[in-house]
Design an enzyme around this catalytic site. Structure first.
Site, short mmCIF file in Angstrom:
data_model
loop_
_atom_site.label_atom_id
_atom_site.label_comp_id
_atom_site.label_asym_id
_atom_site.label_seq_id
_atom_site.Cartn_x
_atom_site.Cartn_y
_atom_site.Cartn_z
N GLY A 45 -121.14 -47.16 25.45
CA GLY A 45 -119.94 -46.86 24.66
C GLY A 45 -118.76 -46.79 25.62
CB ALA A 46 -115.55 -48.63 25.69
CG ASP A 235 -117.22 -52.19 24.54
OD1 ASP A 235 -117.53 -52.03 23.35
OD2 ASP A 235 -117.81 -51.63 25.48
CE LYS A 246 -123.14 -53.58 21.51
NZ LYS A 246 -123.51 -54.20 22.82
O1 MRU Z 1 -123.29 -51.97 24.41
P1 MRU Z 1 -122.71 -50.65 23.98
O2 MRU Z 1 -123.66 -49.81 23.22
O3 MRU Z 1 -122.06 -49.93 25.12
O4 MRU Z 1 -121.55 -51.07 22.99
C1 MRU Z 1 -120.74 -50.08 22.43
C2 MRU Z 1 -119.80 -50.61 21.44
O5 MRU Z 1 -119.75 -51.79 21.18
C3 MRU Z 1 -118.85 -49.65 20.84
O6 MRU Z 1 -118.49 -50.07 19.56
C4 MRU Z 1 -117.60 -49.57 21.74
O7 MRU Z 1 -117.94 -49.19 23.03
C5 MRU Z 1 -116.56 -48.67 21.22
S1 MRU Z 1 -117.15 -47.10 20.80
C6 MRU Z 1 -116.49 -45.84 21.36
#
Ligand code: MRU
Length: 352
Positions: A45-46, A235, A246
């Site tokens: 999660g970013a 992200d 994602k």
């Molecule tokens: O691969 P991940 O689980 O790190 O991907 C996370 C996401 O795609 C979230 O939607 C994104 O980081 C924003 S959430 C705070």
């Protein structure tokens, strides 16, 4: 529930690889191990990755044997390089490591130990600010959630994807806390199932009504009039509003437009990268064969099957109704509104 924190000289984080069936805390006292934890998605999660990057820079300062400022800065720059490579799409990581490095470079303190202490204070500040930012985004975004809305949500953007509270899921939480009886369609989010494993877990803990759906069900629900708003995180958001999130987000946004459903990206200004001009310039992380070909330890495809596994896709800004930030909701033209939001956030950080 905090996803990541500092305790007794170590960075602690909830291990998101094994949730929801097991709950465990991992501890790190080496910035390289934090970089590996980011790559392996112990933390993901970013914004959460950004906080991990901040704490890892504080660790790097403590690990460094430097006795003078220049040597410490060189060690920090080397640590930043290792950390930034851990996951390339989430810009919050480089944003956080740069913030810590800039601080170290500008501090005029007599002893290197004072710089080490200041970096830890800054990493804590960055993590605390993330929670406050998420609450502001939640309040801003709740205004666009109709009463009793059926919300379609992708991946995990909750407490686990941030330090606490969440981005898109923070908007869901804020709406719910204001008495809005929302219901969430939770995309399972193949290949790593962040929706099924993490978002379902968080929403059930919060008592927010939801149904888990297979990713492939989203279009059917939209066409049937059973989705009122689509919410997801990002992200990296480019200067023109194109948003990387994602894998699978793009098709949701296209389907939302086709069906006349509002579609919002919810992201803090730390996710907005004005140096990346359009979505075409966002690096898209590619991940392993196992994530696609193996589910819960069971191989589901033939031995040696070729796999292509991009972890993110880019939603062109024309599919977004708005981008919810902590400084308000940005509307088109996004190049203007995002720049304003970014400037407002930077001024706020300076004055806090
Ligand atoms: O691969 P991940 O689980 O790190 O991907 C996370 C996401 O795609 C979230 O939607 C994104 O980081 C924003 S959430 C705070």
């Amino acid at each position: 529930m905090r996803t990541i924190w500092w305790q007794d000289g170590q960075v602690k984080m909830i291990d998101q690889r094994i949730l929801p069936l097991q709950f465990a805390i991992e501890s790190y006292d080496d910035y390289r191990a934090v970089a590996s934890a980011i790559t392996e998605m112990v933390i993901r999660g970013a914004p959460a990755i950004g906080a991990a990057g901040g704490y890892a820079m504080a660790l790097a300062a403590q690990q460094s044997p430097a006795t003078d400022r220049d040597s410490l800065l060189a060690d920090l720059a080397a640590a930043k390089e290792v950390l930034d490579a851990a996951r390339p799409t989430a810009v919050n990581l480089t944003w956080a490591t740069q913030r810590l490095l800039d601080l170290a470079a500008h501090l005029v303190l007599p002893h290197v130990d004072d710089i080490r202490s200041a970096l830890l204070v800054e990493a804590e500040r960055l993590a605390d600010q993330d929670v406050a930012i998420n609450r502001r985004m939640g309040a801003n975004g709740a205004a666009v959630v109709p009463h009793g809305a059926n919300i379609l949500h992708h991946c995990n953007t909750g407490s686990l994807a941030t330090v606490d509270y969440g981005t898109a899921l923070g908007v869901v939480r804020a709406a719910w806390e204001q008495g809005n009886p929302v219901h969430v369609w939770v995309d399972e989010t193949r290949p790593r199932l962040q929706g099924a494993r993490l978002t379902a877990w968080e929403l059930m803990q919060a008592g927010i009504p939801m149904h888990l759906i297979a990713d492939n069900a989203a279009g059917h629900l939209m066409r049937a009039g059973r989705v009122d708003v689509v919410l997801f995180g990002a992200d990296r958001v480019a200067a023109n509003g194109d948003a990387a999130n994602k894998i699978g987000t793009y098709k949701l946004a296209v389907l939302a437009k086709e069906n006349g459903i509002p579609c919002y990206c919810v992201a803090p200004t730390s996710t907005v990268d004005l140096n990346t001009l359009t979505g075409d310039d966002i690096p898209i992380e590619e991940r392993s064969w196992e994530e696609v070909a193996v589910v819960d330890g069971v191989q589901i495809a033939p031995d040696g099957v070729p796999v292509y596994n991009p972890a993110f896709d880019v939603t062109p800004h024309r599919y977004l109704t708005g981008i919810v930030t902590e400084e308000g909701i940005c509307y088109p033209p996004f190049d203007v509104s995002l720049r304003r939001a970014k400037e407002a956030a930077e001024a706020r950080i300076r004055n806090e």
